[in-house]
Design a protein around this motif. Structure first.
Motif, PDB file in Angstrom:
ATOM      1  N   GLU A 235       6.445  -2.797  10.459  1.00  0.00           N
ATOM      2  CA  GLU A 235       6.331  -3.552  11.711  1.00  0.00           C
ATOM      3  C   GLU A 235       5.381  -2.844  12.669  1.00  0.00           C
ATOM      4  OE1 GLU A 235       7.611  -6.319  13.013  1.00  0.00           O
ATOM      5  OE2 GLU A 235       9.225  -6.960  11.666  1.00  0.00           O
ATOM      6  N   GLU A 236       5.618  -1.551  12.859  1.00  0.00           N
ATOM      7  CA  GLU A 236       4.748  -0.783  13.748  1.00  0.00           C
ATOM      8  C   GLU A 236       3.328  -0.727  13.198  1.00  0.00           C
ATOM      9  OE1 GLU A 236       4.350   3.730  15.676  1.00  0.00           O
ATOM     10  OE2 GLU A 236       6.099   3.175  14.477  1.00  0.00           O
ATOM     11  N   GLY A 237       3.211  -0.620  11.873  1.00  0.00           N
ATOM     12  CA  GLY A 237       1.891  -0.565  11.254  1.00  0.00           C
ATOM     13  C   GLY A 237       1.071  -1.808  11.515  1.00  0.00           C
ATOM     14  N   VAL A 238       1.705  -2.973  11.454  1.00  0.00           N
ATOM     15  CA  VAL A 238       0.989  -4.229  11.701  1.00  0.00           C
ATOM     16  C   VAL A 238       0.521  -4.294  13.149  1.00  0.00           C
ATOM     17  CG1 VAL A 238       1.278  -6.729  11.906  1.00  0.00           C
ATOM     18  CG2 VAL A 238       2.050  -5.548   9.842  1.00  0.00           C
ATOM     19  N   ASP A 239       1.394  -3.923  14.086  1.00  0.00           N
ATOM     20  CA  ASP A 239       0.992  -3.925  15.500  1.00  0.00           C
ATOM     21  C   ASP A 239      -0.202  -3.010  15.720  1.00  0.00           C
ATOM     22  OD1 ASP A 239       2.946  -5.688  16.292  1.00  0.00           O
ATOM     23  OD2 ASP A 239       4.388  -4.140  16.831  1.00  0.00           O
ATOM     24  N   THR A 240      -0.150  -1.816  15.162  1.00  0.00           N
ATOM     25  CA  THR A 240      -1.239  -0.858  15.349  1.00  0.00           C
ATOM     26  C   THR A 240      -2.515  -1.342  14.685  1.00  0.00           C
ATOM     27  OG1 THR A 240       0.392   0.935  15.387  1.00  0.00           O
ATOM     28  CG2 THR A 240      -1.909   1.553  15.074  1.00  0.00           C
TER      29      THR A 240
ATOM     30  N   THR B  84       0.822  -1.219   0.000  1.00  0.00           N
ATOM     31  CA  THR B  84       0.000   0.000   0.000  1.00  0.00           C
ATOM     32  C   THR B  84       0.852   1.263   0.000  1.00  0.00           C
ATOM     33  OG1 THR B  84      -0.143   0.205   2.416  1.00  0.00           O
ATOM     34  CG2 THR B  84      -1.755  -1.245   1.323  1.00  0.00           C
ATOM     35  N   GLY B  85       2.172   1.089   0.063  1.00  0.00           N
ATOM     36  CA  GLY B  85       3.065   2.238   0.069  1.00  0.00           C
ATOM     37  C   GLY B  85       3.715   2.530   1.402  1.00  0.00           C
ATOM     38  N   VAL B  86       3.418   1.724   2.425  1.00  0.00           N
ATOM     39  CA  VAL B  86       4.057   1.906   3.736  1.00  0.00           C
ATOM     40  C   VAL B  86       5.517   1.474   3.633  1.00  0.00           C
ATOM     41  CG1 VAL B  86       4.073   1.175   6.151  1.00  0.00           C
ATOM     42  CG2 VAL B  86       1.906   1.597   4.980  1.00  0.00           C
ATOM     43  N   SER B  87       6.421   2.272   4.168  1.00  0.00           N
ATOM     44  CA  SER B  87       7.840   1.947   4.097  1.00  0.00           C
ATOM     45  C   SER B  87       8.165   0.707   4.923  1.00  0.00           C
ATOM     46  CB  SER B  87       8.684   3.117   4.590  1.00  0.00           C
ATOM     47  OG  SER B  87       8.499   3.316   5.982  1.00  0.00           O
ATOM     48  N   ALA B  88       9.252   0.058   4.568  1.00  0.00           N
ATOM     49  CA  ALA B  88       9.666  -1.145   5.291  1.00  0.00           C
ATOM     50  C   ALA B  88       9.933  -0.838   6.761  1.00  0.00           C
ATOM     51  CB  ALA B  88      10.908  -1.743   4.634  1.00  0.00           C
ATOM     52  N   ASP B  89      10.484   0.353   7.040  1.00  0.00           N
ATOM     53  CA  ASP B  89      10.800   0.724   8.416  1.00  0.00           C
ATOM     54  C   ASP B  89       9.544   0.885   9.269  1.00  0.00           C
ATOM     55  OD1 ASP B  89      13.457   0.719   7.786  1.00  0.00           O
ATOM     56  OD2 ASP B  89      13.591   2.888   7.489  1.00  0.00           O
ATOM     57  N   ALA B  90       8.440   1.288   8.648  1.00  0.00           N
ATOM     58  CA  ALA B  90       7.200   1.546   9.398  1.00  0.00           C
ATOM     59  C   ALA B  90       6.244   0.369   9.390  1.00  0.00           C
ATOM     60  CB  ALA B  90       6.496   2.776   8.821  1.00  0.00           C
TER      61      ALA B  90
END
Length: 319
Positions: free
Chosen positions: A88-93, A80-86
């Motif tokens: 992990e946090e995105g999945v948790d949230t 969807t365009g989320v960076s690789a760095d973000a």
């Protein structure tokens, strides 16, 4: 952070620098207990999932399916365009938001992402429904104090008990199933008291870990007195901490102000379907704790703001 995030989620208008904050129309629906439960929950879903483009895309992709493996969700967010760095946090949230809203439910023994209409149909039309927060991985060897660097260490405070005791088996299970996997993205090594093998007084070494480790995860299960003694020291030091507990144990009033993650391990049927959810909840709390300034709010700091802990003659914060 609270004001900034409420603005990003569409709950409020106005930044932290504004003289006044205003609830948005959806924000008002989300917090007003006089709003019918279904309308209120629909607002939750809109704010927490539908209005966030990456979350909406992943939700729509996996609706009516079992919660995918973490790696699959990470790849889906990246698409969807989320960076690789973000990611992990995105999945948790995402997982925490889905569970809180009611769009992630345990059905037929598995966590499933359900349609909004399904979630709403389970709610009464005029009363408010409050959702509770809701195979173990191979345990890796614990590090010893000799190899521990406090800034990359999480000290796991837990009721250990004798070998083969219920408390020891509980601690081993929570460590390998929840704590270690949740901390992997943060590159923090987990140290438990029974893994400290450097000669010396064990109590002194434990206190040193409590006051110098980057993070402490405290398991309040069994109401173990040693755990609460160590928890009090960490609270007094005002350093990052995450609290977990068996859902069958009551959270004592004195520490109830601190967010504590309940884990339902009543039986394998209650535990296994929610393993990924619990890991994500712990991961989200870890991320929040580490993002805070070195000094965090605890019951001690709230009621006794002038109280300070001194380490080797230096005023706290330690580290």
């Amino acid at each position: 952070m609270l004001i900034t995030n409420s603005n990003r989620y569409g709950l409020t208008r106005g930044s932290y620098a504004a003289d006044q904050l205003e609830l948005t129309e959806d924000g008002l629906k989300a917090v007003d207990e006089q709003v019918p439960a279904r309308e209120r929950r629909r607002a939750w879903a809109k704010l927490a999932i539908q209005d966030i483009d990456p979350f909406r895309a992943v939700y729509e992709r996996f609706t009516n399916a079992r919660l995918p493996a973490r790696a699959v969700l990470i790849d889906a967010l990246k698409e969807t365009g989320v960076s690789a760095d973000a990611a992990e946090e995105g999945v948790d949230t995402l997982i925490v938001n889905l569970r809180f809203v009611g769009l992630l439910q345990t059905l037929s023994g598995a966590d499933r992402i359900v349609p909004i209409d399904h979630m709403l149909d389970e709610l009464p039309a005029s009363t408010i429904s409050t959702l509770p927060y809701a195979a173990p991985v191979e345990q890796r060897g614990l590090v010893t104090q000799e190899h521990a660097e406090f800034e990359t260490t999480c000290f796991y405070v837990t009721p250990i008990g004798e070998a083969s005791s219920e408390q020891r088996r509980h601690s081993d299970l929570f460590l390998s199933t929840f704590v270690e996997p949740a901390l992997q993205p943060f590159n923090l090594k987990v140290v438990r008291a029974d893994a400290i093998d450097k000669p010396g007084m064990i109590t002194r070494q434990i206190i040193e870990y409590l006051l110098r480790s980057r993070l402490v995860v405290a398991d309040l299960s069994f109401h173990n007195p040693n755990v609460f003694y160590e928890l009090a020291l960490r609270h007094a030091a005002r350093l990052p901490i995450v609290q977990i507990i068996r859902s069958s144990d009551r959270i004592p009033f004195d520490v109830h102000q601190m967010r504590t993650i309940p884990i339902d391990n009543t039986d394998i049927y209650s535990l296994v379907p929610k393993i990924e959810t619990y890991r994500s909840e712990i991961g989200a709390q870890v991320r929040s704790a580490l993002a805070a300034d070195r000094e965090v709010d605890t019951p001690v700091s709230v009621y006794f703001p002038s109280f300070r802990v001194s380490i080797n003659g230096e005023v706290k914060p330690a580290g």
